[in-house]
Design a protein around this motif. Structure first.
Motif, PDB file in Angstrom:
ATOM      1  N   ILE A  54       0.831  -1.197   0.000  1.00  0.00           N
ATOM      2  CA  ILE A  54       0.000   0.000   0.000  1.00  0.00           C
ATOM      3  C   ILE A  54       0.869   1.252   0.000  1.00  0.00           C
ATOM      4  O   ILE A  54       0.555   2.240  -0.642  1.00  0.00           O
ATOM      5  CB  ILE A  54      -0.937   0.010   1.232  1.00  0.00           C
ATOM      6  N   ALA A  55       1.967   1.231   0.739  1.00  0.00           N
ATOM      7  CA  ALA A  55       2.865   2.379   0.842  1.00  0.00           C
ATOM      8  C   ALA A  55       4.270   1.897   1.178  1.00  0.00           C
ATOM      9  O   ALA A  55       4.451   0.845   1.784  1.00  0.00           O
ATOM     10  CB  ALA A  55       2.376   3.330   1.929  1.00  0.00           C
ATOM     11  N   GLY A  56       5.256   2.680   0.768  1.00  0.00           N
ATOM     12  CA  GLY A  56       6.637   2.454   1.176  1.00  0.00           C
ATOM     13  C   GLY A  56       7.366   1.296   0.538  1.00  0.00           C
ATOM     14  O   GLY A  56       8.387   0.861   1.059  1.00  0.00           O
ATOM     15  N   VAL A  57       6.900   0.812  -0.602  1.00  0.00           N
ATOM     16  CA  VAL A  57       7.566  -0.345  -1.227  1.00  0.00           C
ATOM     17  C   VAL A  57       9.044  -0.061  -1.508  1.00  0.00           C
ATOM     18  O   VAL A  57       9.865  -0.979  -1.469  1.00  0.00           O
ATOM     19  CB  VAL A  57       6.809  -0.814  -2.491  1.00  0.00           C
ATOM     20  N   ASP A  58       9.400   1.202  -1.731  1.00  0.00           N
ATOM     21  CA  ASP A  58      10.803   1.552  -1.972  1.00  0.00           C
ATOM     22  C   ASP A  58      11.673   1.361  -0.729  1.00  0.00           C
ATOM     23  O   ASP A  58      12.897   1.303  -0.836  1.00  0.00           O
ATOM     24  CB  ASP A  58      10.922   2.995  -2.462  1.00  0.00           C
ATOM     25  N   ALA A  59      11.052   1.283   0.441  1.00  0.00           N
ATOM     26  CA  ALA A  59      11.802   1.077   1.683  1.00  0.00           C
ATOM     27  C   ALA A  59      11.961  -0.401   2.024  1.00  0.00           C
ATOM     28  O   ALA A  59      12.610  -0.742   3.005  1.00  0.00           O
ATOM     29  CB  ALA A  59      11.117   1.805   2.837  1.00  0.00           C
ATOM     30  N   VAL A  60      11.383  -1.290   1.206  1.00  0.00           N
ATOM     31  CA  VAL A  60      11.482  -2.728   1.451  1.00  0.00           C
ATOM     32  C   VAL A  60      12.747  -3.260   0.803  1.00  0.00           C
ATOM     33  O   VAL A  60      13.006  -3.013  -0.373  1.00  0.00           O
ATOM     34  CB  VAL A  60      10.249  -3.484   0.900  1.00  0.00           C
ATOM     35  N   THR A  61      13.534  -3.965   1.565  1.00  0.00           N
ATOM     36  CA  THR A  61      14.731  -4.605   1.031  1.00  0.00           C
ATOM     37  C   THR A  61      14.748  -6.053   1.519  1.00  0.00           C
ATOM     38  O   THR A  61      14.039  -6.412   2.448  1.00  0.00           O
ATOM     39  CB  THR A  61      16.014  -3.841   1.442  1.00  0.00           C
ATOM     40  N   SER A  62      15.551  -6.872   0.868  1.00  0.00           N
ATOM     41  CA  SER A  62      15.601  -8.299   1.208  1.00  0.00           C
ATOM     42  C   SER A  62      17.037  -8.770   1.338  1.00  0.00           C
ATOM     43  O   SER A  62      17.952  -8.181   0.764  1.00  0.00           O
ATOM     44  CB  SER A  62      14.906  -9.131   0.126  1.00  0.00           C
ATOM     45  N   PHE A  63      17.193  -9.841   2.089  1.00  0.00           N
ATOM     46  CA  PHE A  63      18.495 -10.486   2.256  1.00  0.00           C
ATOM     47  C   PHE A  63      18.293 -11.992   2.166  1.00  0.00           C
ATOM     48  O   PHE A  63      17.388 -12.528   2.803  1.00  0.00           O
ATOM     49  CB  PHE A  63      19.101 -10.140   3.623  1.00  0.00           C
ATOM     50  N   THR A  64      19.111 -12.642   1.378  1.00  0.00           N
ATOM     51  CA  THR A  64      19.123 -14.103   1.316  1.00  0.00           C
ATOM     52  C   THR A  64      20.499 -14.565   1.765  1.00  0.00           C
ATOM     53  O   THR A  64      21.520 -14.093   1.246  1.00  0.00           O
ATOM     54  CB  THR A  64      18.829 -14.610  -0.113  1.00  0.00           C
ATOM     55  N   LEU A  65      20.531 -15.462   2.726  1.00  0.00           N
ATOM     56  CA  LEU A  65      21.791 -15.997   3.221  1.00  0.00           C
ATOM     57  C   LEU A  65      22.460 -16.776   2.103  1.00  0.00           C
ATOM     58  O   LEU A  65      21.853 -17.721   1.566  1.00  0.00           O
ATOM     59  CB  LEU A  65      21.531 -16.892   4.439  1.00  0.00           C
ATOM     60  N   PRO A  66      23.660 -16.391   1.698  1.00  0.00           N
ATOM     61  CA  PRO A  66      24.325 -17.068   0.578  1.00  0.00           C
ATOM     62  C   PRO A  66      24.402 -18.579   0.774  1.00  0.00           C
ATOM     63  O   PRO A  66      24.664 -19.071   1.864  1.00  0.00           O
ATOM     64  CB  PRO A  66      25.729 -16.448   0.573  1.00  0.00           C
ATOM     65  N   GLY A  67      24.100 -19.283  -0.305  1.00  0.00           N
ATOM     66  CA  GLY A  67      24.170 -20.739  -0.287  1.00  0.00           C
ATOM     67  C   GLY A  67      22.973 -21.410   0.342  1.00  0.00           C
ATOM     68  O   GLY A  67      22.984 -22.623   0.560  1.00  0.00           O
ATOM     69  N   THR A  68      21.916 -20.623   0.697  1.00  0.00           N
ATOM     70  CA  THR A  68      20.727 -21.187   1.335  1.00  0.00           C
ATOM     71  C   THR A  68      19.473 -20.626   0.673  1.00  0.00           C
ATOM     72  O   THR A  68      19.554 -19.730  -0.157  1.00  0.00           O
ATOM     73  CB  THR A  68      20.663 -20.841   2.840  1.00  0.00           C
ATOM     74  N   ARG A  69      18.327 -21.127   1.103  1.00  0.00           N
ATOM     75  CA  ARG A  69      17.048 -20.542   0.698  1.00  0.00           C
ATOM     76  C   ARG A  69      16.504 -19.633   1.790  1.00  0.00           C
ATOM     77  O   ARG A  69      15.396 -19.126   1.686  1.00  0.00           O
ATOM     78  CB  ARG A  69      16.027 -21.647   0.403  1.00  0.00           C
ATOM     79  N   HIS A  70      17.287 -19.417   2.844  1.00  0.00           N
ATOM     80  CA  HIS A  70      16.842 -18.575   3.966  1.00  0.00           C
ATOM     81  C   HIS A  70      16.868 -17.110   3.534  1.00  0.00           C
ATOM     82  O   HIS A  70      17.919 -16.553   3.221  1.00  0.00           O
ATOM     83  CB  HIS A  70      17.739 -18.775   5.184  1.00  0.00           C
ATOM     84  N   SER A  71      15.688 -16.509   3.508  1.00  0.00           N
ATOM     85  CA  SER A  71      15.539 -15.143   3.026  1.00  0.00           C
ATOM     86  C   SER A  71      14.608 -14.369   3.945  1.00  0.00           C
ATOM     87  O   SER A  71      13.693 -14.944   4.540  1.00  0.00           O
ATOM     88  CB  SER A  71      14.972 -15.183   1.604  1.00  0.00           C
ATOM     89  N   LYS A  72      14.830 -13.076   4.038  1.00  0.00           N
ATOM     90  CA  LYS A  72      13.927 -12.228   4.811  1.00  0.00           C
ATOM     91  C   LYS A  72      13.838 -10.867   4.150  1.00  0.00           C
ATOM     92  O   LYS A  72      14.775 -10.415   3.500  1.00  0.00           O
ATOM     93  CB  LYS A  72      14.361 -12.109   6.258  1.00  0.00           C
ATOM     94  N   SER A  73      12.686 -10.227   4.317  1.00  0.00           N
ATOM     95  CA  SER A  73      12.491  -8.855   3.850  1.00  0.00           C
ATOM     96  C   SER A  73      12.295  -7.980   5.073  1.00  0.00           C
ATOM     97  O   SER A  73      11.771  -8.425   6.095  1.00  0.00           O
ATOM     98  CB  SER A  73      11.268  -8.768   2.935  1.00  0.00           C
TER      99      SER A  73
END
Length: 133
Positions: A54-73
């Motif tokens: 709804i708002a602020g999509v430009d402030a959303v970032t993500s990280f994926t732990l290298p070599g894994t499927r573990h990801s978070k936004s």
């Protein structure tokens, strides 16, 4: 369809989830402990619900732990955990970022072999409704 409203701590990011959650897991893996700084992560999962920013999509970032499927936004301004679309379109929503009451009870504890030792036996720890004096 059910709408679930949510936001980050600073209020920059706002979102809706349209649809139902399939499961609600309390994950005790070491990665989720690092992600949350706590004993476990509380995440809702859905294969069919749709995420709408709804708002602020430009402030959303993500990280994926290298070599894994573990990801978070998360919000890059305040660091709050936010929903993400994972492998095969699985929507993962951190329970604490929802602005509505969650009526669904957790489905299960997962990765309990990694449980934090200090997170066990908490029934005996005193409780306070606010900050103790």
């Amino acid at each position: 369809m059910t709408d679930h409203l949510g936001s980050c701590l600073c209020g920059t990011v706002k979102f809706e989830v349209h649809g139902q959650f399939d499961s609600f897991y309390l994950c005790h893996c070491e990665w989720c402990q690092k992600d949350t700084g706590s004993a476990y992560a509380a995440n809702l999962f859905s294969q069919s619900a749709k995420l709408a920013w709804i708002a602020g999509v430009d402030a959303v970032t993500s990280f994926t732990l290298p070599g894994t499927r573990h990801s978070k936004s998360f919000c890059k301004l305040c660091g709050s955990a936010l929903p993400s679309i994972q492998v095969a379109g699985l929507l993962v929503v951190p329970a604490g970022c929802l602005d509505i009451e969650i009526t669904m009870l957790p489905t299960a504890h997962i990765f309990t072999s990694s449980k934090a030792a200090w997170g066990q036996g908490l029934r005996d720890v005193p409780e306070f409704g606010g900050l103790p004096h």
